[in-house]
Design a protein around this motif. Structure first.
Motif, short mmCIF file in Angstrom:
data_model
loop_
_atom_site.label_atom_id
_atom_site.label_comp_id
_atom_site.label_asym_id
_atom_site.label_seq_id
_atom_site.Cartn_x
_atom_site.Cartn_y
_atom_site.Cartn_z
N GLY A 138 5.49 -10.07 -14.79
CA GLY A 138 4.47 -10.28 -13.92
C GLY A 138 3.51 -9.19 -13.59
N PRO A 139 2.28 -9.48 -12.06
CA PRO A 139 1.24 -9.33 -11.95
C PRO A 139 1.82 -7.88 -10.68
CG PRO A 139 1.19 -11.21 -11.46
CD PRO A 139 2.16 -11.05 -12.30
N VAL A 140 1.17 -6.76 -11.03
CA VAL A 140 1.86 -5.41 -10.08
C VAL A 140 0.72 -5.28 -9.36
CG1 VAL A 140 2.40 -3.97 -8.94
CG2 VAL A 140 3.97 -5.26 -11.10
N CYS A 141 -0.13 -5.88 -7.77
CA CYS A 141 -1.08 -5.66 -7.78
C CYS A 141 -1.66 -4.50 -6.23
CB CYS A 141 -2.07 -7.17 -6.84
SG CYS A 141 -1.98 -7.72 -7.98
N ILE A 142 -2.12 -3.53 -6.46
CA ILE A 142 -2.02 -2.53 -5.71
C ILE A 142 -2.88 -3.13 -4.31
CG2 ILE A 142 -3.59 -0.46 -4.58
CD1 ILE A 142 -3.56 -0.24 -7.52
N GLU A 143 -2.49 -2.52 -2.77
CA GLU A 143 -3.15 -3.45 -2.04
C GLU A 143 -2.95 -1.91 -0.77
OE1 GLU A 143 -1.54 -6.95 1.74
OE2 GLU A 143 -0.18 -5.36 0.55
N VAL A 144 -3.97 -2.22 -0.39
CA VAL A 144 -4.72 -1.14 0.66
C VAL A 144 -4.71 -1.11 2.43
CG1 VAL A 144 -6.42 1.69 0.56
CG2 VAL A 144 -5.81 0.32 -1.82
N GLU A 145 -3.66 -0.33 2.50
CA GLU A 145 -4.27 -0.89 4.07
C GLU A 145 -4.32 0.57 4.37
OE1 GLU A 145 -1.33 -3.39 5.39
OE2 GLU A 145 -2.04 -4.91 4.80
N ASP A 146 -4.36 1.99 3.93
CA ASP A 146 -4.22 2.64 4.42
C ASP A 146 -5.31 3.95 4.74
OD1 ASP A 146 -3.40 6.15 4.21
OD2 ASP A 146 -3.03 5.64 2.31
N ASP A 147 -5.15 3.27 6.53
CA ASP A 147 -6.56 4.33 6.92
C ASP A 147 -7.13 5.76 6.52
OD1 ASP A 147 -7.77 2.07 7.58
OD2 ASP A 147 -6.38 2.00 9.97
N THR A 148 -5.75 6.15 6.20
CA THR A 148 -6.60 7.72 6.04
C THR A 148 -7.07 8.16 5.18
OG1 THR A 148 -4.60 8.44 4.51
CG2 THR A 148 -3.94 8.45 6.64
N THR A 168 -13.98 3.19 5.27
CA THR A 168 -15.08 2.68 4.25
C THR A 168 -14.60 2.22 2.76
OG1 THR A 168 -15.38 4.68 2.94
CG2 THR A 168 -16.96 4.56 5.53
N LEU A 169 -16.33 1.94 2.09
CA LEU A 169 -15.86 1.06 1.04
C LEU A 169 -15.22 1.94 0.33
CD1 LEU A 169 -15.93 -0.95 -1.37
CD2 LEU A 169 -18.27 -0.83 -1.25
N GLU A 170 -16.58 2.64 0.28
CA GLU A 170 -15.77 4.34 -0.63
C GLU A 170 -14.12 4.95 -0.46
OE1 GLU A 170 -17.90 5.04 -3.52
OE2 GLU A 170 -19.05 3.30 -2.87
N GLY A 171 -13.96 4.81 0.15
CA GLY A 171 -12.86 5.29 1.16
C GLY A 171 -11.96 4.89 0.01
N ARG A 172 -11.28 3.03 0.47
CA ARG A 172 -10.85 2.24 -0.49
C ARG A 172 -11.19 2.66 -1.55
NH1 ARG A 172 -13.42 -2.04 1.92
NH2 ARG A 172 -14.69 -1.65 3.92
N LYS A 173 -11.81 2.55 -2.23
CA LYS A 173 -11.97 2.56 -3.76
C LYS A 173 -11.28 3.68 -4.10
CE LYS A 173 -16.16 0.52 -4.98
NZ LYS A 173 -17.88 0.84 -5.33
N ALA A 174 -11.98 4.60 -3.43
CA ALA A 174 -10.53 6.17 -3.86
C ALA A 174 -9.37 5.85 -3.77
CB ALA A 174 -11.48 6.94 -2.98
N ALA A 175 -8.64 5.24 -2.56
CA ALA A 175 -7.51 4.90 -2.34
C ALA A 175 -6.94 3.97 -3.56
CB ALA A 175 -7.41 3.72 -0.74
N VAL A 176 -7.81 3.30 -4.34
CA VAL A 176 -7.19 2.37 -5.48
C VAL A 176 -7.15 3.02 -6.89
CG1 VAL A 176 -7.64 0.05 -7.28
CG2 VAL A 176 -8.10 0.01 -4.67
N LYS A 177 -8.57 4.14 -7.05
CA LYS A 177 -8.36 5.12 -7.68
C LYS A 177 -6.71 6.25 -8.17
CE LYS A 177 -12.88 5.50 -8.33
NZ LYS A 177 -13.92 5.99 -7.99
#
Length: 304
Positions: A270-280, A284-293
């Motif tokens: 099934g699905p494996v979905c990336i979850e970001v709660e990493d404040d390092t 910001t939106l750009e920071g969270r996008k970078a974390a996803v990448k």
């Protein structure tokens, strides 16, 4: 398996923008948040990428058309309240909206809705149990009637003094899972499993996979770093916020190659979905996008 992301990390974006971002990052699916529209109730909550209030077939058709346009599927709908809150009005609101999420998932042609079981954090597991059964037996029966599988995330929801002493989610360990699945023996009642919550509790995140393989409806890809030097100061009985740090996959204590091998071995597809709660990465939106990448780059080799 399909690699995706949890839309709660992108509250600034519309659903179409979330799907466009997922497509650009070669992600196959998104778990879409469906909180009641309005102010967030807590961090990572209150995100509404699909408003299920008054949801119709026409609205479902519009959402499915967006998904088709961007080539990204919906892994499930997410809503994570406390249906066992000690305030009856809060609990009623949570269960009522959860039913609306289930109805919307059916209209969208989906299989999964992900949520928390909830808990009165002031009481023991045994003291919570009668209310759990009164609340969740009809909720699971409702999900069955609509052809939806409900995956309970295994987060303890115990981080600060606001959740002390018991945390706000019962469904945290295999002992409790066995009891819950035994008392509500439904094929529509299972897990949205997040391995980081086992690491937080000092447990092996691989340990439940074989026994509960038929209950693995959905997976979250999130990591955690246990700050051993801090534990040496405050001890494990201090509130977990004192000694742990949420991280993205690859930056925490989980061996993702070992975990993904075990998940594959038990037949999960099934699905494996990336979850970001990493404040390092910043807030910001750009920071969270970078974390996803970065998380995608860590996990992508395990997907075909």
């Amino acid at each position: 398996m399909k690699l995706g992301l949890v839309s709660a990390i992108l509250p600034e974006l519309s659903l179409e923008e979330v799907l466009k971002f997922a497509a650009a990052e070669r992600l196959a699916c998104v778990e879409v948040m469906c909180w009641p529209a309005g102010k967030a109730e807590r961090k990572y909550a209150g995100v509404t990428h699909i408003d299920v209030t008054g949801f119709t077939r026409a609205k479902a058709d519009d959402v499915n058309a967006l998904c088709a346009r961007h080539g990204v599927g919906i892994s499930g709908l997410g809503y994570y309240p406390n249906p066992l809150d000690p305030d009856p009005a809060v609990a009623r609101k949570a269960t009522g909206h959860l039913k609306a999420v289930i109805r919307a998932a059916e209209m969208l042609g989906l299989k999964n809705v992900n949520t928390f079981m909830g808990r009165d954090w002031r009481q023991t597991v045994d003291e919570n149990w009668p209310r759990f059964l009164r609340t969740w037996k009809p909720l699971i029966a409702f999900a069955e009637d609509h052809g939806i599988k409900v995956g309970i995330e295994n987060c303890p929801m115990l981080f600060t003094a606001q959740e002390w002493p018991g945390g706000k989610n019962l469904m945290t360990t295999p002992v409790i899972w066995r009891r819950a699945f035994g008392d509500i023996p439904s094929r529509h009642f299972g897990l949205n499993y997040d391995p980081s919550h086992f690491v937080l509790q000092g447990m092996d995140p691989l340990s439940p996979l074989r026994e509960f393989k038929s209950k693995l409806f959905h997976l979250h890809a999130k990591d955690v770093r246990i700050r051993r030097e801090r534990i040496n100061d405050v001890g494990v009985f201090a509130l977990p916020l004192e000694w742990h740090q949420p991280r993205i996959p690859g930056y925490g204590d989980t061996d993702w190659a070992r975990f993904m091998a075990a998940v594959t071995e038990v037949g999960y597809d099934g699905p494996v979905c990336i979850e970001v709660e990493d404040d390092t990465f910043g807030r910001t939106l750009e920071g969270r996008k970078a974390a996803v990448k970065i998380a995608r780059n860590v996990l992508q080799p395990f997907f075909v």
